[in-house]
Design an enzyme around this catalytic site. Structure first.
Site, PDB file in Angstrom:
ATOM      1  N   ARG A  67       0.826  -1.209   0.000  1.00 27.70           N
ATOM      2  CA  ARG A  67       0.000   0.000   0.000  1.00 27.70           C
ATOM      3  C   ARG A  67       0.861   1.260   0.000  1.00 27.70           C
ATOM      4  O   ARG A  67       0.497   2.265  -0.610  1.00 27.70           O
ATOM      5  CB  ARG A  67      -0.951  -0.029   1.202  1.00 27.70           C
ATOM      6  CG  ARG A  67      -1.972  -1.165   1.061  1.00 27.70           C
ATOM      7  CD  ARG A  67      -3.022  -1.120   2.118  1.00 27.70           C
ATOM      8  NE  ARG A  67      -3.778   0.132   2.093  1.00 27.70           N
ATOM      9  CZ  ARG A  67      -4.645   0.492   3.022  1.00 27.70           C
ATOM     10  NH1 ARG A  67      -4.879  -0.316   4.043  1.00 27.70           N
ATOM     11  NH2 ARG A  67      -5.280   1.630   2.940  1.00 27.70           N
ATOM     12  N   ASN A 100      -9.029   7.575   5.140  1.00 23.64           N
ATOM     13  CA  ASN A 100      -7.929   7.099   4.296  1.00 23.64           C
ATOM     14  C   ASN A 100      -6.596   7.248   5.003  1.00 23.64           C
ATOM     15  O   ASN A 100      -6.380   8.193   5.764  1.00 23.64           O
ATOM     16  CB  ASN A 100      -7.903   7.873   2.980  1.00 23.64           C
ATOM     17  CG  ASN A 100      -9.181   7.669   2.182  1.00 23.64           C
ATOM     18  OD1 ASN A 100      -9.952   6.767   2.496  1.00 23.64           O
ATOM     19  ND2 ASN A 100      -9.410   8.506   1.200  1.00 23.64           N
ATOM     20  N   HIS A 117      -8.131   6.805  10.862  1.00 21.90           N
ATOM     21  CA  HIS A 117      -7.663   5.416  10.815  1.00 21.90           C
ATOM     22  C   HIS A 117      -6.134   5.320  10.710  1.00 21.90           C
ATOM     23  O   HIS A 117      -5.611   4.292  10.298  1.00 21.90           O
ATOM     24  CB  HIS A 117      -8.313   4.668   9.653  1.00 21.90           C
ATOM     25  CG  HIS A 117      -9.788   4.430   9.854  1.00 21.90           C
ATOM     26  ND1 HIS A 117     -10.636   4.013   8.857  1.00 21.90           N
ATOM     27  CD2 HIS A 117     -10.558   4.547  10.966  1.00 21.90           C
ATOM     28  CE1 HIS A 117     -11.871   3.891   9.339  1.00 21.90           C
ATOM     29  NE2 HIS A 117     -11.856   4.223  10.611  1.00 21.90           N
ATOM     30  N   CYS A 125       6.356   2.144  17.574  1.00 21.11           N
ATOM     31  CA  CYS A 125       6.906   1.053  18.374  1.00 21.11           C
ATOM     32  C   CYS A 125       5.769   0.380  19.155  1.00 21.11           C
ATOM     33  O   CYS A 125       4.922   1.064  19.728  1.00 21.11           O
ATOM     34  CB  CYS A 125       7.948   1.625  19.325  1.00 21.11           C
ATOM     35  SG  CYS A 125       8.499   0.426  20.544  1.00 21.11           S
ATOM     36  N   GLY A 185     -17.369   9.241  -0.973  1.00 25.30           N
ATOM     37  CA  GLY A 185     -16.651   8.018  -1.327  1.00 25.30           C
ATOM     38  C   GLY A 185     -16.404   7.026  -0.211  1.00 25.30           C
ATOM     39  O   GLY A 185     -15.306   6.505  -0.083  1.00 25.30           O
ATOM     40  N   THR A 186     -17.414   6.757   0.588  1.00 26.52           N
ATOM     41  CA  THR A 186     -17.265   5.720   1.616  1.00 26.52           C
ATOM     42  C   THR A 186     -18.524   4.866   1.633  1.00 26.52           C
ATOM     43  O   THR A 186     -19.631   5.385   1.463  1.00 26.52           O
ATOM     44  CB  THR A 186     -16.960   6.327   3.012  1.00 26.52           C
ATOM     45  OG1 THR A 186     -16.998   5.288   3.992  1.00 26.52           O
ATOM     46  CG2 THR A 186     -17.924   7.422   3.392  1.00 26.52           C
ATOM     47  N   GLU A 213     -22.375   5.355  -6.130  1.00 22.65           N
ATOM     48  CA  GLU A 213     -23.510   4.512  -5.743  1.00 22.65           C
ATOM     49  C   GLU A 213     -23.914   4.848  -4.319  1.00 22.65           C
ATOM     50  O   GLU A 213     -23.119   5.424  -3.571  1.00 22.65           O
ATOM     51  CB  GLU A 213     -23.149   3.025  -5.867  1.00 22.65           C
ATOM     52  CG  GLU A 213     -21.987   2.632  -4.990  1.00 22.65           C
ATOM     53  CD  GLU A 213     -21.268   1.377  -5.452  1.00 22.65           C
ATOM     54  OE1 GLU A 213     -21.715   0.756  -6.423  1.00 22.65           O
ATOM     55  OE2 GLU A 213     -20.259   1.038  -4.821  1.00 22.65           O
ATOM     56  N   ALA A 229     -16.148  11.380  -7.426  1.00 21.21           N
ATOM     57  CA  ALA A 229     -15.631  12.507  -6.633  1.00 21.21           C
ATOM     58  C   ALA A 229     -15.085  13.608  -7.531  1.00 21.21           C
ATOM     59  O   ALA A 229     -15.377  14.790  -7.326  1.00 21.21           O
ATOM     60  CB  ALA A 229     -14.547  11.999  -5.668  1.00 21.21           C
TER      61      ALA A 229
HETATM   62  N1  APR Z   1     -15.696   8.743  -6.358  1.00 23.58           N
HETATM   63  C1  APR Z   1     -16.385   8.670  -5.193  1.00 23.58           C
HETATM   64  N2  APR Z   1     -16.661   7.499  -4.581  1.00 23.58           N
HETATM   65  C2  APR Z   1     -16.233   6.366  -5.174  1.00 23.58           C
HETATM   66  C3  APR Z   1     -15.520   6.374  -6.382  1.00 23.58           C
HETATM   67  C4  APR Z   1     -15.251   7.635  -6.997  1.00 23.58           C
HETATM   68  N3  APR Z   1     -14.582   7.743  -8.160  1.00 23.58           N
HETATM   69  N4  APR Z   1     -15.228   5.085  -6.708  1.00 23.58           N
HETATM   70  C5  APR Z   1     -15.763   4.309  -5.750  1.00 23.58           C
HETATM   71  N5  APR Z   1     -16.377   5.083  -4.817  1.00 23.58           N
HETATM   72  C6  APR Z   1     -17.104   4.670  -3.616  1.00 23.58           C
HETATM   73  C7  APR Z   1     -17.748   3.316  -3.692  1.00 23.58           C
HETATM   74  O1  APR Z   1     -19.052   3.439  -4.263  1.00 23.58           O
HETATM   75  C8  APR Z   1     -17.813   2.899  -2.234  1.00 23.58           C
HETATM   76  O2  APR Z   1     -19.021   3.304  -1.651  1.00 23.58           O
HETATM   77  O3  APR Z   1     -16.151   4.562  -2.578  1.00 23.58           O
HETATM   78  C9  APR Z   1     -16.665   3.686  -1.579  1.00 23.58           C
HETATM   79  C10 APR Z   1     -15.528   2.833  -1.086  1.00 23.58           C
HETATM   80  O4  APR Z   1     -15.990   2.033  -0.033  1.00 23.58           O
HETATM   81  P1  APR Z   1     -14.992   1.116   0.794  1.00 23.58           P
HETATM   82  O5  APR Z   1     -14.118   0.373  -0.146  1.00 23.58           O
HETATM   83  O6  APR Z   1     -15.796   0.328   1.740  1.00 23.58           O
HETATM   84  O7  APR Z   1     -14.051   2.153   1.557  1.00 23.58           O
HETATM   85  P2  APR Z   1     -14.320   2.959   2.890  1.00 23.58           P
HETATM   86  O8  APR Z   1     -15.771   3.187   3.092  1.00 23.58           O
HETATM   87  O9  APR Z   1     -13.411   4.132   2.883  1.00 23.58           O
HETATM   88  O10 APR Z   1     -13.801   1.927   3.989  1.00 23.58           O
HETATM   89  C11 APR Z   1     -13.857   2.326   5.341  1.00 23.58           C
HETATM   90  O11 APR Z   1     -12.882   0.280   6.081  1.00 23.58           O
HETATM   91  O12 APR Z   1     -11.431  -1.261   5.315  1.00 23.58           O
HETATM   92  C12 APR Z   1     -11.607  -0.294   6.271  1.00 23.58           C
HETATM   93  O13 APR Z   1     -10.130   1.069   7.464  1.00 23.58           O
HETATM   94  C13 APR Z   1     -10.582   0.793   6.170  1.00 23.58           C
HETATM   95  O14 APR Z   1     -10.864   3.188   6.123  1.00 23.58           O
HETATM   96  C14 APR Z   1     -11.365   1.954   5.625  1.00 23.58           C
HETATM   97  C15 APR Z   1     -12.756   1.680   6.124  1.00 23.58           C
END
Ligand code: APR
Length: 244
Positions: A67, A100, A117, A125, A185-186, A213, A229
Site C-alpha cells: 500500500r 484514508n 484510521h 513502536c 466516497g465511503t 452509488e 468525486a
Molecule cells: N468517487 C467517489 N466514490 C467512489 C468512487 C469515486 N470515483 N469510486 C468508488 N467510490 C465509492 C464506492 O461506491 C464505495 O461506496 O467509494 C466507496 C468505497 O468504499 P470502501 O471500499 O468500503 O471504503 P471505505 O468506506 O473508505 O472503507 C472504510 O474500512 O477497510 C476499512 O479502514 C478501512 O478506512 C477503511 C474503512
C-alpha cells in the site's frame, strides 16, 4: 432523498467533510469493498487486526508495504484539490476527517485534516507507542523495522479492526459545531465513521453524500449526489462559497 446540484454556504456555516477510499479511487488507489478492492486476495483478519500482527508481522508488513508503494506512485486528483481549495476559503470553518491512510489530501494542500484510521507513512513502536515518519518498504522477515530506543518491532501506524480510531473526542467536537456534513466516497459500512451522519441528523444539520452509488447508510442522508468525486466535488465546492 433528492438530488442537489448546488450547495451554498453562508459565513456562519461550518463544513465537516468525511472522506473514504472512493476519493482516492480516481488517483488509482483501490477501494476496499469493490471488485479489485484492496482486501481482495487478503482476508482482513490476516492483515488488519491485532491478531494478524501477533500471528504474522511479516505478512502484515508486506501488505502495508504494497500500500505504501501504491500510494507513493499515486497523485492527488481534482477532488482532493477541490477540498484543499475550499479549506483556503473557509479557514477554521472547515474540518476534514478522512478514513484514508494515504497522504493525497495533504499533497493536494489540505492542512486541517485528521486521519482517523492512522497514516500509511508513519510507524510506531509496539512498546513506546510513539509514531515516527517511515516511508520504507519492509517486505521480508530480515528487514522488519525496530525501535531505535528499545529494539521492539515497529508496527504500521494504522487503526486496525477492533482498535479505536484516533481522537474521536476531537472529531465529535467538530461534528457538534458543524452546520453541514459532506461525506464522499465511503461505503458506510465501517463504524464509527458510518455513524457520523446519524449524529449530524440528530442535530438537524444538513447531510450530503457524494459517490457513484448509494452507501449502506444512504437513508440517513438528506441529499445524495450520484457521481464520481472528481466529477462532482470541483463544481459543487467552487459554487459553495463563490464570493469568499
Ligand atoms: N468517487 C467517489 N466514490 C467512489 C468512487 C469515486 N470515483 N469510486 C468508488 N467510490 C465509492 C464506492 O461506491 C464505495 O461506496 O467509494 C466507496 C468505497 O468504499 P470502501 O471500499 O468500503 O471504503 P471505505 O468506506 O473508505 O472503507 C472504510 O474500512 O477497510 C476499512 O479502514 C478501512 O478506512 C477503511 C474503512
Amino acid at each position: 432523498m433528492r438530488i442537489i446540484l448546488i450547495m451554498r454556504l453562508t459565513p456562519n456555516d461550518r463544513l465537516f467533510v468525511l472522506t473514504g477510499a472512493g476519493i482516492s479511487a480516481e488517483s488509482g488507489l483501490a477501494t476496499f469493498r469493490g471488485s479489485g478492492g484492496l482486501w481482495n486476495g487478503y482476508r482482513v483478519e490476516e492483515v488488519a487486526t491485532p491478531g494478524a500482527w501477533d500471528a504474522d508481522p511479516e505478512l502484515v508488513w508486506r501488505f502495508y508495504s504494497m500500500r505504501r508503494r501504491d500510494a507513493l506512485a499515486a497523485q492527488p486528483n481534482a477532488a482532493h484539490v477541490a477540498l484543499a481549495e475550499i479549506e483556503q476559503k473557509l479557514g477554521d470553518q472547515f474540518y476534514l476527517c478522512t478514513q484514508n491512510v494515504d497522504d493525497l489530501h495533504e499533497r493536494a494542500g489540505s492542512h486541517r485534516i485528521h486521519h482517523m484510521h492512522g497514516t500509511l507513512f508513519q510507524s510506531r513502536c509496539v512498546h513506546c507507542n510513539v509514531p515516527v515518519a517511515d516511508k520504507a518498504l519492509h517486505e521480508t522477515a530480515t528487514d522488519l523495522p525496530t525501535c531505535p530506543e528499545c529494539g521492539a518491532l515497529l508496527r504500521p501506524h494504522i487503526v486496525w479492526f477492533g482498535e479505536v480510531p484516533l481522537d474521536m473526542e476531537g472529531i465529535y467536537r467538530e461534528l457538534d459545531r458543524a452546520t453541514v456534513l459532506l461525506v464522499v466516497g465511503t461505503s458506510g459500512s465501517v463504524y464509527p465513521a458510518a455513524g457520523f451522519v446519524h449524529v449530524a441528523r440528530q442535530r438537524g444539520i444538513r447531510t450530503v453524500y457524494v459517490g457513484p452509488e448509494e452507501p449502506l447508510n444512504a437513508n440517513a442522508f438528506d441529499e445524495i449526489v450520484l457521481g464520481s468525486a472528481t466529477g462532482v466535488l470541483p463544481g459543487l465546492l467552487s459554487s459553495a462559497c463563490p464570493s469568499a
